[in-house]
Design a protein around this motif. Sequence first.
Motif, PDB file in Angstrom:
ATOM      1  N   SER A 197       0.831  -1.211   0.000  1.00  0.00           N
ATOM      2  CA  SER A 197       0.000   0.000   0.000  1.00  0.00           C
ATOM      3  C   SER A 197       0.868   1.264   0.000  1.00  0.00           C
ATOM      4  N   ARG A 198       2.172   1.091   0.107  1.00  0.00           N
ATOM      5  CA  ARG A 198       3.057   2.261   0.062  1.00  0.00           C
ATOM      6  C   ARG A 198       3.566   2.449  -1.361  1.00  0.00           C
ATOM      7  N   ASN A 199       3.740   3.699  -1.718  1.00  0.00           N
ATOM      8  CA  ASN A 199       4.167   4.041  -3.075  1.00  0.00           C
ATOM      9  C   ASN A 199       5.645   3.701  -3.269  1.00  0.00           C
ATOM     10  N   GLN A 200       5.918   2.619  -3.988  1.00  0.00           N
ATOM     11  CA  GLN A 200       7.294   2.148  -4.159  1.00  0.00           C
ATOM     12  C   GLN A 200       8.070   3.000  -5.169  1.00  0.00           C
ATOM     13  N   GLN A 201       7.346   3.904  -5.858  1.00  0.00           N
ATOM     14  CA  GLN A 201       8.019   4.735  -6.868  1.00  0.00           C
ATOM     15  C   GLN A 201       8.500   6.071  -6.293  1.00  0.00           C
ATOM     16  N   VAL A 202       8.137   6.354  -5.042  1.00  0.00           N
ATOM     17  CA  VAL A 202       8.635   7.561  -4.381  1.00  0.00           C
ATOM     18  C   VAL A 202       9.589   7.122  -3.269  1.00  0.00           C
ATOM     19  N   VAL A 203      10.844   7.559  -3.361  1.00  0.00           N
ATOM     20  CA  VAL A 203      11.863   7.111  -2.412  1.00  0.00           C
ATOM     21  C   VAL A 203      12.422   8.317  -1.672  1.00  0.00           C
ATOM     22  N   CYS A 204      12.372   8.256  -0.353  1.00  0.00           N
ATOM     23  CA  CYS A 204      12.946   9.326   0.457  1.00  0.00           C
ATOM     24  C   CYS A 204      14.357   8.902   0.882  1.00  0.00           C
ATOM     25  N   VAL A 205      15.345   9.693   0.483  1.00  0.00           N
ATOM     26  CA  VAL A 205      16.744   9.386   0.783  1.00  0.00           C
ATOM     27  C   VAL A 205      17.117  10.024   2.117  1.00  0.00           C
ATOM     28  N   VAL A 206      17.532   9.204   3.087  1.00  0.00           N
ATOM     29  CA  VAL A 206      17.876   9.747   4.401  1.00  0.00           C
ATOM     30  C   VAL A 206      19.272   9.309   4.818  1.00  0.00           C
ATOM     31  N   GLU A 207      19.777  10.013   5.827  1.00  0.00           N
ATOM     32  CA  GLU A 207      21.120   9.722   6.316  1.00  0.00           C
ATOM     33  C   GLU A 207      21.134   8.444   7.158  1.00  0.00           C
ATOM     34  N   SER A 208      20.165   8.330   8.073  1.00  0.00           N
ATOM     35  CA  SER A 208      20.217   7.222   9.026  1.00  0.00           C
ATOM     36  C   SER A 208      18.829   6.681   9.320  1.00  0.00           C
ATOM     37  N   ILE A 209      18.800   5.553  10.007  1.00  0.00           N
ATOM     38  CA  ILE A 209      17.538   4.915  10.369  1.00  0.00           C
ATOM     39  C   ILE A 209      16.749   5.786  11.341  1.00  0.00           C
ATOM     40  N   ARG A 210      17.472   6.574  12.147  1.00  0.00           N
ATOM     41  CA  ARG A 210      16.812   7.545  13.022  1.00  0.00           C
ATOM     42  C   ARG A 210      15.901   8.474  12.232  1.00  0.00           C
ATOM     43  N   ASP A 211      16.363   8.870  11.039  1.00  0.00           N
ATOM     44  CA  ASP A 211      15.573   9.781  10.208  1.00  0.00           C
ATOM     45  C   ASP A 211      14.332   9.072   9.660  1.00  0.00           C
TER      46      ASP A 211
END
Lengths: 204, 204
Positions: B77-91
């Motif tokens: 159910s999550r949009n696999q075509q939109v990816v949020c790039v983050v530094e760490s798992i905390r983010d």
Amino acid sequence: MKYSSQLIEQAVQAFSKLPGVGRKSALRMVLHLVQNDRLAVNDIIDSLTIMNSDLKTCKRCFNFSDHELCEICRNSSRNQQVVCVVESIRDVIAIEETDQFHGTYHVLGGVISPIDGVGPSDLNFEALFNRVKDEGVGELIMGLSPTIEGETTIFYISKKLRESNVKISILARGISFGGELEYADGLTLGRSILTRTSYVHLED
Amino acid sequence: MKYSSQLIEQAVQAFSKLPGVGRKSALRMVLHLVQNDRLAVNDIIDSLTIMNSDLKTCKRCFNFSDHELCEICRNSSRNQQVVCVVESIRDVIAIEETDQFHGTYHVLGGVISPIDGVGPSDLNFEALFNRVKDEGVGELIMGLSPTIEGETTIFYISKKLRESNVKISILARGISFGGELEYADGLTLGRSILTRTSYVHLED
């Protein structure tokens, strides 16, 4: 579940039961352990496992101990005739850190507090009175907090030991070092004037 | 050794390696566990033990995971075509807590920082570029902190993906909600005037 891992969730729940640790701090600890410090994980696991199985209570003073008698009770260079009566093991540690006391301790496990339902039978008084009787204790220092419960406990002990020859002393009361006079409470300030001591000029 | 128990000492040492925990807090935790909460000791031991052995890294987004792919990557159910790039798992956790993002993540494991000796080869860029190429990612949201290192990392990614059709977006910059205007830094305030948006009156 926000963590995408049930394992992280479980660890966070376990850590957030520690005093002063909320879910955010618990998460920080768990992530730190997983990401940076797998060795520290083993240290915690091992130390808690052995502590859980091997830690004893000193059968004489009720301090924590690795043996039947704790290090302080077994230390023959400490004065076994002077016993400092404290509420908890935390207080033993606080007094030990001062390096000013060279006697032994007796941990009551609490103070008399009718409001909290703590009566004399819930605390380690029997063992204390037996120590006074059997071990020839010369002085009991009441290392208890100057609260109503602490004062009640001191009164109870002194009443119970009225027949014995043991000397009962309390910690000095007064203005704290580094405290500001104007913020001291009136009771402490008033008493500290009544019980003032002679000024001694320390030689350089 | 002030604790009259080597076992306590070991546990205090293990706990004081946790972030934000000094010897005093560590002692408070250990005494709490020993005195009040032996069950919690087992919870910590068990959760750390299983975490140490079973916790995986999602092979797609590098989030923590109990399986090959993490919950977020497996959630259709999550949009696999939109990816949020983050530094760490905390983010990842911080963004998940907002409940405002329904795409997936890519955890870099850090940001480019020459001063700290972190170059592109130390981070999970290769996997990111492969995802963009192979999975038909439509948008990369740069969920990185607006620091020099974060900006450098955004620049690097955008340069590497210049040939691809992926849309690259950054988080909105401006005055924080609840922040006081007079204490906002000049750069943020100045930019927020230049990038001002039309006021929309919300209907009651």
